[in-house]
Design an enzyme around this catalytic site. Structure first.
Site, PDB file in Angstrom:
ATOM      1  N   ASP A 155       0.827  -1.214   0.000  1.00  0.00           N
ATOM      2  CA  ASP A 155       0.000   0.000   0.000  1.00  0.00           C
ATOM      3  C   ASP A 155       0.864   1.268   0.000  1.00  0.00           C
ATOM      4  O   ASP A 155       2.095   1.193  -0.034  1.00  0.00           O
ATOM      5  CB  ASP A 155      -0.931  -0.053   1.230  1.00  0.00           C
ATOM      6  CG  ASP A 155      -2.286   0.604   0.979  1.00  0.00           C
ATOM      7  OD1 ASP A 155      -2.402   1.415   0.059  1.00  0.00           O
ATOM      8  OD2 ASP A 155      -3.234   0.303   1.751  1.00  0.00           O
ATOM      9  N   ASP A 163     -10.045   3.493  -3.584  1.00  0.00           N
ATOM     10  CA  ASP A 163     -10.738   2.333  -3.030  1.00  0.00           C
ATOM     11  C   ASP A 163     -12.163   2.212  -3.569  1.00  0.00           C
ATOM     12  O   ASP A 163     -12.898   3.195  -3.657  1.00  0.00           O
ATOM     13  CB  ASP A 163     -10.806   2.430  -1.500  1.00  0.00           C
ATOM     14  CG  ASP A 163      -9.448   2.169  -0.862  1.00  0.00           C
ATOM     15  OD1 ASP A 163      -8.459   2.019  -1.607  1.00  0.00           O
ATOM     16  OD2 ASP A 163      -9.384   2.131   0.374  1.00  0.00           O
TER      17      ASP A 163
END
Ligand code: GLA
Length: 836
Positions: free
Chosen positions: A166, A225
């Site tokens: 990430d 997201d």
């Protein structure tokens, strides 16, 4: 793509150098990337499996991962290819161990990650983990920046097979070179471990990884997201589909994990989700609780034919052949010579989507065989691949040339269009179109329409025809009337075409569902616009929010609308460009609203706000900038049938940064029917405590547990002041025993506004004490407000529970309390009673 040899790195380096040029003409890149890569990649087809984040967030544990692995095997999903069981954020301790290594949280993972890996491997599956190319993960656990080698080695030692890497707390200067550096550092560290580990780059598409990551990662996220709602799904498809030239074996565009089964979308939308992920050769990572998944969810995820399209060994992401007016046609070549053709309808109405076979990669042929991968139906078409596709739906055909179409049923489509309907009013015109797409004629074509009971449907032109030649259509018009009293909202209407085909006059039939919208005018009164249901509401990012700014893609993830420092508890939060439409039916006279860019906007281009009555501009504000005080618009709506609120002007700022373009309609009040200007704005609220004169005798219910209060101007939603509360970590009740019983009859809820602590957020809950015994009544309802975010916490009296034998007597309210926690400075204001 994993690169054990230097040779492939050299090829990759050449591609990286060309990246800038190729960006302008991406199709050129597809051939070199796909060619030859499959032999050495760990992801010759897009990875499949499970990740806990979408359904569980930080609530991950060994038990969850084990049980999920069990279900993957017992349900048959593993056998279909769902093999990676991936742990997301929050698996480790908050600090590294004394040896500098990451430490699995022993409460969540009693057997460590290594023990779990053994279990998962024992089931024939693979285990994935999560790390971050920054100092901390998104949820604040240790990141791997500068510690790539020790972390890669730790994961390899544990037997990890997949890394999602990430991008939070990344210390980046934002340059593409910095992203390349950070993500390559982990690539090289993984290589040095010698363990094959799939490498999933997760930097949300920020540095255009499709341009540089071919020899770094096996897959890369292309978007922010996903969340479990239709606007999020639609926007991610729009961003990811055009990136098809960059995908190939070992190099997948990753539009994020699946939301199928999580409840925020319809079955049609979830089928679109899997269909489009398959067409886009996307990783298929299940993101729902498989232990409790419904048969419908399992059937969607387990559709063998759709999964086969995703996993086709040719490894080509579908080309976008057409993308117009919300309709998209995609074409994916498959290893056996078939092609998957998807017809995707992102509009809110039934639409016929078609493409000529000659415009696809199919060979020239007299006819084609189409297999619908969701229904299993097989049809033949002469020249055109077509379907009447429901709103938000996708039809996927597996198509091949057909030598002898004679024995296969022809493709016939039944399309239809109908505008909104007003109950009891003059009917709307429905147009139906039956089209024969088969290679030969069809006969005795008859179209029929079924509407809900009590509706009237009358043809105004012929609904039958003795013969329809190939590619000919029968169009029929109908008048549809919804009876007085029909509820506003969506109502189904079905259109069926019956016909005969072939030498034996075989009967055939095709049916489409059209969803029509019934609209009703607002009732009399002055009311907050957000309490009325719009006919349509769409914005650039995430759903249009009621009484909140838009935040991110998820519903309800914004804060109270704040413009130029002024906090509003009512309004509509959008990301421009946006449009919100209401039906007024000529009954309303005016709209008053403030407009402005939300203070949450990070950078901004000027926005424009326009109020339209039918097609006429009746109020507008141009050149509205972030940080400015709200501007007030007053619009005359006399006689208008439709009200449209339009915000435009978003887009990249002149320096190229992406704009957080929150364009808000604050405190909009609509006036309709017979009212006097003095009538209160509905629904009525009554302020009980506003902290204008101080802490207004508020006390702390459990003084031993800590907490302090003071009046503060830092956050207020009425007047000039609110209450600042320094909360104990595990919380306390703050409030007041009243000198006189309070009568709240006529109201249905209690509310207050809260801003969470800057670092930890807070939980808000409401309690009252009633009757002579001061019995505590409190709801099981609480609302979480994230760090620095604000919202209105509301508890309906119906949700507030009293001890056995005690009635919540609204005339006898003796005390008011709010619960706050977090160990941080929280602000609240305007404790009030409200009509729902
Ligand atoms: C980021 C990622 C998500 C998830 C969370 C975890 O937002 O994009 O997919 O991993 O972090 O904190």
């Amino acid at each position: 793509m994993r690169c054990p040899t230097r040779l492939s790195l050299a090829v990759g380096a050449a591609l990286t150098l060309l990246g800038g040029v190729l960006a302008a003409a991406p199709p050129a890149v597809s051939a070199p990337v796909a060619a030859g890569a499959s032999a050495e990649t760990l992801a010759p087809t897009p990875p499949m499996g499970f990740n806990n984040w979408n359904a569980f967030g930080c609530d991950v544990s060994e038990a969850l991962i084990r049980e999920t692995a069990d279900v993957l095997v017992s349900s048959g999903l593993a056998e279909l290819g769902y093999e990676y069981v991936n742990i997301d954020d929050c698996w480790s301790m908050r600090e590294r161990g004394p040896d500098g290594r990451l430490v699995p949280d022993p409460v969540k993972f009693p057997n460590g990650i290594a023990g779990l890996a053994d279990y998962v491997h024992g089931k024939g599956l693979k285990l994935g983990i999560y790390g971050d190319a920054g100092t901390r993960t998104c949820a604040g656990y240790p990141g791997s920046l500068g510690k790539e080698d020790i972390d890669a080695q730790t994961w390899a030692d544990w037997g990890v097979d997949y890394l999602k890497y990430d991008n939070c707390h990344n210390q980046s200067d934002g340059s593409q070179a910095d992203f390349v550096r950070r993500y390559t550092a982990m690539r090289e560290a993984l290589d040095r471990t010698g363990r094959p580990i799939v490498y999933a780059i997760c930097e949300w598409g920020q540095s255009r990884p499709w341009e540089w990551a071919h020899d770094v990662g096996d897959l890369w996220r292309t978007t922010g997201d996903i969340s479990d709602n239709w606007p999020s799904l639609r926007s991610i498809i729009a961003q990811n589909a055009p990136l098809h030239p960059y995908a190939g074996p070992g190099n997948w565009n990753d539009p994020d994990m699946l939301e199928i089964g999580n409840g925020g979308m319809t079955a049609t939308e979830y089928r679109t989700h899997l269909s489009m992920w398959a067409m886009m050769a996307a990783p298929l990572l299940i993101g729902t609780d498989l232990r409790t998944a419904s048969p419908d969810t399992l059937a969607i995820l387990g559709n063998r034919e759709v999964v086969a399209i995703d996993q086709d060994r040719l490894g080509v992401q579908a080309a976008v052949l057409e993308d117009r007016d919300g309709l998209m046609v995609l074409d994916k070549p498959l290893a056996d010579g078939d092609r998957a053709i998807a017809l995707y309808n992102s509009t809110d109405a039934l639409a016929t989507v078609d493409v000529e076979a000659s415009a696809t990669g199919l060979p020239a042929a007299g006819a084609y065989q189409l297999r619908d991968v969701w229904t299993g139906q097989v049809r033949q078409a002469g020249t055109t691949i077509s379907a009447a596709v429901p709103a938000h739906g996708t039809v996927v055909y597996r198509v091949r040339a057909l030598d002898d179409p004679g024995s296969t049923a022809p493709l016939v489509t039944a399309g239809a269009a109908l505008g909104t309907l007003v109950p009891g009013a003059e009917g709307g015109t429905l147009t139906t179109t039956a089209t024969n797409r088969g290679a030969g004629p069809i006969h005795h074509v008859e179209v029929s329409v079924r509407a809900p009971q009590g509706w009237s449907v009358v043809t105004t032109s012929p609904a039958d025809q003795s013969e329809l030649a190939p590619d000919a259509s029968l169009s029929t018009t109908w008048t549809v009337t919804a009876p007085e009293g029909t509820a506003a909202g969506a109502h189904p209407i079905t259109v069926t075409a019956d016909y005969m085909w072939g030498p034996h006059h075989t009967p055939g039939s095709t049916t489409s569902e059209l969803v029509t919208t019934v609209v009703t005018a607002p009732p009399d009164g002055r009311r907050h616009l957000g309490t009325l249901e719009p006919v349509r509401a769409a914005g650039a990012r995430g759903p249009v929010e009621v009484d909140l700014s838009v935040g991110g893609a998820a519903e309800g993830d914004g804060s109270l609308i704040t413009i130029g420092g002024r906090v509003h508890t009512r309004g509509l939060g959008t990301a421009a460009p946006s449009e919100i439409v209401y039906y007024l039916g000529g009954r309303c006279s005016s709209l008053t609203t403030d407009v402005g860019l939300d203070d949450a906007a990070t950078a901004a281009v000027p926005a424009a706000f326009t109020v339209l009555a039918d097609d006429e501009v009746v109020a507008s504000a141009e050149n509205v900038l972030a940080g400015q005080a709200p501007r007030t618009l007053v619009a005359d709506l006399t006689g208008a049938t439709w009200l449209r609120l339009v915000a435009t002007g978003s887009g990249p700022a002149p320096d190229g940064t992406v704009v957080n373009d929150s364009a808000d309609w604050a405190a909009p009040v609509l006036t309709c029917g017979d009212v006097s200007p003095d009538d209160p704005v509905l629904p009525v609220e009554r302020t009980l405590v506003s902290f204008e004169s101080g802490t207004e005798d508020w006390t702390i219910a459990n003084p031993g547990d800590g907490g302090t209060m003071a009046r503060s101007s830092a956050f207020h939603t009425d007047g000039e002041y609110g209450l600042q509360v320094d909360t104990p970590l595990s919380g306390n009740w703050f409030g007041r025993v009243l000198p006189e019983p309070l009568d709240l009859s006529g109201f249905s809820a209690l509310r207050f506004d809260v801003r969470g602590g800057a670092t930890s957020g807070t939980t808000g809950e409401i309690a009252v004490q009633v009757g002579p015994d001061l019995s505590w009544c409190q709801g099981g309802r609480w609302a979480w407000t994230g760090a620095g975010a604000s919202r209105t916490v509301s508890a309906a009296f119906a949700e507030i529970e009293c001890p056995a034998g005690v009635q919540l007597d609204l005339t006898q309210i003796r005390a008011l309390w709010v619960f706050l926690n977090g160990g941080d400075r929280v602000h609240i204001d305007n404790v009030r009673a409200a009509e729902e």
